[in-house]
Write an enzyme that holds these catalytic residues in place. Sequence first.
Site, PDB file in Angstrom:
ATOM      1  N   ARG A 280     -11.814  11.027   3.341  1.00 40.37           N
ATOM      2  CA  ARG A 280     -12.430  10.019   4.209  1.00 40.37           C
ATOM      3  C   ARG A 280     -12.754  10.717   5.504  1.00 40.37           C
ATOM      4  O   ARG A 280     -11.936  11.484   6.020  1.00 40.37           O
ATOM      5  CB  ARG A 280     -11.443   8.889   4.516  1.00 40.37           C
TER       6      ARG A 280
ATOM      7  N   LYS B  18      -9.715  12.828  -2.860  1.00 37.82           N
ATOM      8  CA  LYS B  18     -10.627  11.972  -2.078  1.00 37.82           C
ATOM      9  C   LYS B  18     -10.577  12.327  -0.603  1.00 37.82           C
ATOM     10  O   LYS B  18      -9.519  12.630  -0.081  1.00 37.82           O
ATOM     11  CB  LYS B  18     -10.205  10.509  -2.261  1.00 37.82           C
TER      12      LYS B  18
ATOM     13  N   GLY C  93     -15.041  -0.979  -2.265  1.00 39.58           N
ATOM     14  CA  GLY C  93     -15.421  -0.427  -3.565  1.00 39.58           C
ATOM     15  C   GLY C  93     -15.877   1.023  -3.460  1.00 39.58           C
ATOM     16  O   GLY C  93     -16.173   1.666  -4.468  1.00 39.58           O
ATOM     17  N   GLY C  94     -15.928   1.555  -2.225  1.00 42.70           N
ATOM     18  CA  GLY C  94     -16.416   2.918  -2.019  1.00 42.70           C
ATOM     19  C   GLY C  94     -15.588   3.964  -2.758  1.00 42.70           C
ATOM     20  O   GLY C  94     -16.136   4.872  -3.385  1.00 42.70           O
TER      21      GLY C  94
ATOM     22  N   HIS D 153       0.840  -1.209   0.000  1.00 44.00           N
ATOM     23  CA  HIS D 153       0.000   0.000   0.000  1.00 44.00           C
ATOM     24  C   HIS D 153       0.875   1.260   0.000  1.00 44.00           C
ATOM     25  O   HIS D 153       0.576   2.234  -0.677  1.00 44.00           O
ATOM     26  CB  HIS D 153      -0.939  -0.006   1.199  1.00 44.00           C
TER      27      HIS D 153
HETATM   28  C1  R5P Z   1      -6.458   3.883  -0.191  1.00 42.79           C
HETATM   29  O1  R5P Z   1      -5.614   4.727   0.037  1.00 42.79           O
HETATM   30  C2  R5P Z   1      -6.249   2.780  -1.201  1.00 42.79           C
HETATM   31  O2  R5P Z   1      -5.375   3.148  -2.214  1.00 42.79           O
HETATM   32  C3  R5P Z   1      -7.572   2.358  -1.783  1.00 42.79           C
HETATM   33  O3  R5P Z   1      -8.139   3.474  -2.458  1.00 42.79           O
HETATM   34  C4  R5P Z   1      -8.512   1.887  -0.722  1.00 42.79           C
HETATM   35  O4  R5P Z   1      -7.883   0.910   0.048  1.00 42.79           O
HETATM   36  C5  R5P Z   1      -9.781   1.334  -1.302  1.00 42.79           C
HETATM   37  O5  R5P Z   1     -10.665   1.018  -0.281  1.00 42.79           O
HETATM   38  P1  R5P Z   1     -12.229   0.985  -0.530  1.00 42.79           P
HETATM   39  O6  R5P Z   1     -12.471   0.094  -1.723  1.00 42.79           O
HETATM   40  O7  R5P Z   1     -12.808   0.404   0.742  1.00 42.79           O
HETATM   41  O8  R5P Z   1     -12.707   2.393  -0.749  1.00 42.79           O
END
Ligand code: R5P
Length: 316
Positions: A197, A195, A228-229, A133
């Site tokens: 959160r 983005k 997938g959010g 990551h």
């Molecule tokens: C976050 O920094 C990662 O790069 C992905 O965007 C994230 O892990 C995706 O998570 P989710 O599908 O729950 O939004």
Amino acid sequence: MQPFRELAVFSGNAHRELAESVCKHLEMPLGECEVFEFSNEEIFVRFMDNIRERDVFLIQPIVSPVNTRLMELLVMIDAAKRASAGRITAVIPYYAYGRSDKKDQPRVPVTARLLANFLEVAGADRVLTLDLHAGQIQGFFNIPVDELTAFPMIADYFRSENLQSPVVVATDVGGAKRARDVAERLGCELAIIDKRRSGNDEQAEAMTLIGEVEGHDCIIVDDEILTGGTVASAVRLLRSRGVRSVQVACVHPVFASKAFDALDTKDVDQIVFTDSLPLVHGAFSQVETATLSTAAILGDAIHRIHTGGSVGALFR
Ligand code: R5P
């Protein structure tokens, strides 16, 4: 000169199919190893082959059920150590807890670092992994870490798709570097989403977008998809900007069950992911998908580590 006697590759229960494909690529059999749980959920491991002084590779992505698969890997490492393996490499195509890589709130853990400590204490000599990551997770280890990347493979896939006017889209600023790399490989432009959160409830919202996307074939790239959010929110934003098509690509299809509800829609033209981990919580029925195999890059890296070759040279 070969520093260790013989190569030996084993799999835990996380993704035997991938381990078998890696061994097929290496033209060798997958080693025999029992890994099971007793009725009290304690894990037992026994290597069925002699591994004394051998160069042992244990393939185990840390996937659902995450804590069980992690414990399996640790117990396998311990068993290999006690069986006098010459060297033990933990091959972790998906490194879970990677998002817990910093203390960004008061009184929270850095679990990615804790995992690194567990692996070292258990007796791993090296780690081979794929698209962490955050690259700096490598620094949590005091043993060598080889991090492979599947993004060149993803770029090759989209090159072969001959999209009319591609543009690569990063789902957040943190992913801009890898998205730029894919865009450069495709010779196309990059767009970046801002983005946000809020809190720890897995809710992501695409706020705004930097770059030109109207009329383009957008390729959203991310390291992993969980709920997938993040991607669903990016898809909504892109569709509202009049894009021509939406392609989605990620390395690690973690896909919680709600990811299928969020992404299995006609707003998404295609989802591309690798086999770094198995899909354990469902499958897509409407959207077109493609799975890219990581067996060759993992197999080539194992061969190079075993023979003292350069792993970096795989990506030049
Ligand atoms: C976050 O920094 C990662 O790069 C992905 O965007 C994230 O892990 C995706 O998570 P989710 O599908 O729950 O939004």
